[in-house]
Design a protein around this motif. Structure first.
Motif, PDB file in Angstrom:
ATOM      1  N   GLU A   1      -7.484  -4.486  -6.153  1.00 29.45           N
ATOM      2  CA  GLU A   1      -8.778  -4.862  -5.556  1.00 29.45           C
ATOM      3  C   GLU A   1      -9.534  -5.820  -6.462  1.00 29.45           C
ATOM      4  O   GLU A   1     -10.127  -6.803  -5.995  1.00 29.45           O
ATOM      5  CB  GLU A   1      -9.611  -3.615  -5.290  1.00 29.45           C
ATOM      6  CG  GLU A   1      -9.154  -2.791  -4.094  1.00 29.45           C
ATOM      7  CD  GLU A   1     -10.170  -1.727  -3.701  1.00 29.45           C
ATOM      8  OE1 GLU A   1     -11.300  -1.741  -4.249  1.00 29.45           O
ATOM      9  OE2 GLU A   1      -9.844  -0.888  -2.836  1.00 29.45           O
TER      10      GLU A   1
ATOM     11  N   GLY B   1      -8.236   0.934   0.543  1.00 26.81           N
ATOM     12  CA  GLY B   1      -8.376   1.799  -0.622  1.00 26.81           C
ATOM     13  C   GLY B   1      -9.329   2.960  -0.446  1.00 26.81           C
ATOM     14  O   GLY B   1      -9.474   3.782  -1.364  1.00 26.81           O
TER      15      GLY B   1
ATOM     16  N   ARG C   1       0.842  -1.202   0.000  1.00 27.69           N
ATOM     17  CA  ARG C   1       0.000   0.000   0.000  1.00 27.69           C
ATOM     18  C   ARG C   1       0.880   1.256   0.000  1.00 27.69           C
ATOM     19  O   ARG C   1       0.545   2.279   0.589  1.00 27.69           O
ATOM     20  CB  ARG C   1      -0.957   0.015   1.195  1.00 27.69           C
ATOM     21  CG  ARG C   1      -0.305  -0.124   2.544  1.00 27.69           C
ATOM     22  CD  ARG C   1      -1.279   0.173   3.685  1.00 27.69           C
ATOM     23  NE  ARG C   1      -0.770  -0.271   4.952  1.00 27.69           N
ATOM     24  CZ  ARG C   1       0.130   0.384   5.681  1.00 27.69           C
ATOM     25  NH1 ARG C   1       0.641   1.527   5.229  1.00 27.69           N
ATOM     26  NH2 ARG C   1       0.536  -0.111   6.837  1.00 27.69           N
TER      27      ARG C   1
ATOM     28  N   TRP D   1      -3.930   0.375  -7.329  1.00 34.00           N
ATOM     29  CA  TRP D   1      -4.669  -0.223  -6.215  1.00 34.00           C
ATOM     30  C   TRP D   1      -6.033  -0.723  -6.669  1.00 34.00           C
ATOM     31  O   TRP D   1      -6.489  -1.786  -6.227  1.00 34.00           O
ATOM     32  CB  TRP D   1      -4.824   0.779  -5.069  1.00 34.00           C
ATOM     33  CG  TRP D   1      -5.529   0.136  -3.911  1.00 34.00           C
ATOM     34  CD1 TRP D   1      -6.857   0.174  -3.625  1.00 34.00           C
ATOM     35  CD2 TRP D   1      -4.929  -0.706  -2.926  1.00 34.00           C
ATOM     36  NE1 TRP D   1      -7.131  -0.574  -2.513  1.00 34.00           N
ATOM     37  CE2 TRP D   1      -5.963  -1.135  -2.059  1.00 34.00           C
ATOM     38  CE3 TRP D   1      -3.618  -1.125  -2.678  1.00 34.00           C
ATOM     39  CZ2 TRP D   1      -5.722  -1.967  -0.967  1.00 34.00           C
ATOM     40  CZ3 TRP D   1      -3.380  -1.963  -1.592  1.00 34.00           C
ATOM     41  CH2 TRP D   1      -4.419  -2.370  -0.761  1.00 34.00           C
TER      42      TRP D   1
END
Length: 370
Positions: free
Chosen positions: A192, A257, A153, A188
């Motif tokens: 996901e 997120g 992240r 990101w």
């Protein structure tokens, strides 16, 4: 005398070559039995059909070469479904036709009443011209898993998919985009989607596994004049502890997120946190231990991730790695995977990222127990 010695040497040479042929055939047959038993188990996990599982095993066998055999084949009698249970000596015992089915045993055979003829010698005089019967057996078993998803992240995960650093979706400026939650079509966002694919595959299996979630970046504290506040990042976080409720982990991924992602890339910290979770798992004494490690960059905080993988190997943890995008250090991630007996995946696009997580979901949980 000379002719006698020469004949003896020729005979010994023929026997040596014949033994080499037998060993090469055994090796090829072991590969076929290993791959075919895994293929049958994967098919059964996906479809619940023994007949389709056997068909997949037979199709895979045809695609592999066994020295001394033309068009090597498996028959239904060579493939058995059943149940394997770990015994007190930590070995598995296979019971044919026992339920619930979690194993497939494959016996690759040459001769011995199989659909394949016995192995012929290279020299008619060896073994009195008789063919040799050979067999190799493998059992693939789906066993309990402790899985930790370890996800990057760091700030670059908010970049777009162009492969260019500091370029954000919709070409937003750094001052705004760096402190925002990652946008659609960001790295990101692709992750996901890939995680959803992973759980879709895991959800098709008969048994729910224990899965935890760890995320990592690097410590950071930065004031934004635009937003008039300070933003911080922690080096590593346990976002979800072990659970077999997959929705809990998926929601934890989405929660990451939903806020800004900033900071560097402390890959080793992510591995170490996953190791701690696995050590403390109630299943630690009997589960197969797996880390799925993903990054889009190169480690720039902490110690070398390959050394962290060495520690994981000593704890019998397998690490599968996923490198996303051109900026990811695939060579390091490959070394991490190789150190622990895992598989390293390289994904250049969001479609390839989904394919990597799909393949990992399909392959984990299968072990050769015989």
């Amino acid at each position: 005398m000379f002719l006698f010695m020469l004949a003896a040497l020729i005979a010994l040479g023929a026997m040596a070559l014949d033994l080499s042929l037998v060993e090469a055939a055994r090796t090829d047959m072991r590969i076929v039995s290993d791959l075919s038993s895994k293929a049958a188990s994967v098919e059964y996990t996906q479809t619940g059909s023994i007949s389709l599982a056997k068909s997949r095993a037979k199709n895979l066998a045809i695609q592999n070469t066994v020295i001394g055999a033309k068009d090597f084949r498996l028959d239904d009698a060579d493939i058995a479904a059943g149940n394997s249970q770990r015994q007190t000596n930590n070995k598995f015992q296979f019971s044919e036709d026992a339920t619930p089915i979690n194993s497939f045993r494959v016996v690759a055979r040459l001769g011995g009443g199989s659909v394949n003829p016995g192995l012929q010698s290279l020299f008619p005089g060896v073994r009195n011209g008789e063919a040799t019967d050979l067999s190799q057996m493998a059992t693939a078993t789906e066993i309990n898993l402790d899985i930790v998803l370890v996800l990057d992240r760091s700030a670059s995960m908010a970049f777009d998919l162009s492969g260019v650093d500091w370029v954000y979706p919709n070409r937003q400026s750094f001052d705004y985009a760096y402190f925002q939650a990652p946008q659609p079509r960001s790295r990101w966002d692709s992750l996901e989607n890939a995680i959803d694919v992973f759980f879709d595959e895991m959800g098709q299996k008969e048994k729910k596994e224990h899965i935890a979630l760890v995320s990592y970046s690097a410590p950071e504290s930065q004031y934004s004049a635009v937003y008039r506040r300070t933003f911080t990042a922690t080096e590593v976080t346990t976002n979800a502890n072990f659970t077999n409720d997959y929705a809990v982990v998926q929601n934890a991924v989405r929660a990451i997120g939903n806020r800004e992602i900033i900071g560097g890339t402390a890959i080793s910290s992510g591995i170490d946190r996953a190791r701690t979770l696995i050590r403390n798992s109630p299943n630690a004494s009997f589960s197969e231990k797996v880390i799925i490690l993903m990054t889009d960059g190169q480690w720039n905080t902490g110690y070398n991730p390959v050394q962290a993988a060495v520690y994981a190997k000593h704890e019998r943890i397998t690490i599968h790695t996923v490198s996303f995008g051109a900026g990811a250090s695939f060579s390091v991630m490959q070394d991490v995977a190789n150190t622990t007996g895992g598989i390293a995946f390289q994904a250049a696009s969001d479609q390839e990222l989904q394919a990597a997580f799909r393949e990992i979901a399909r392959s984990i949980g299968l072990s050769l127990t015989e």
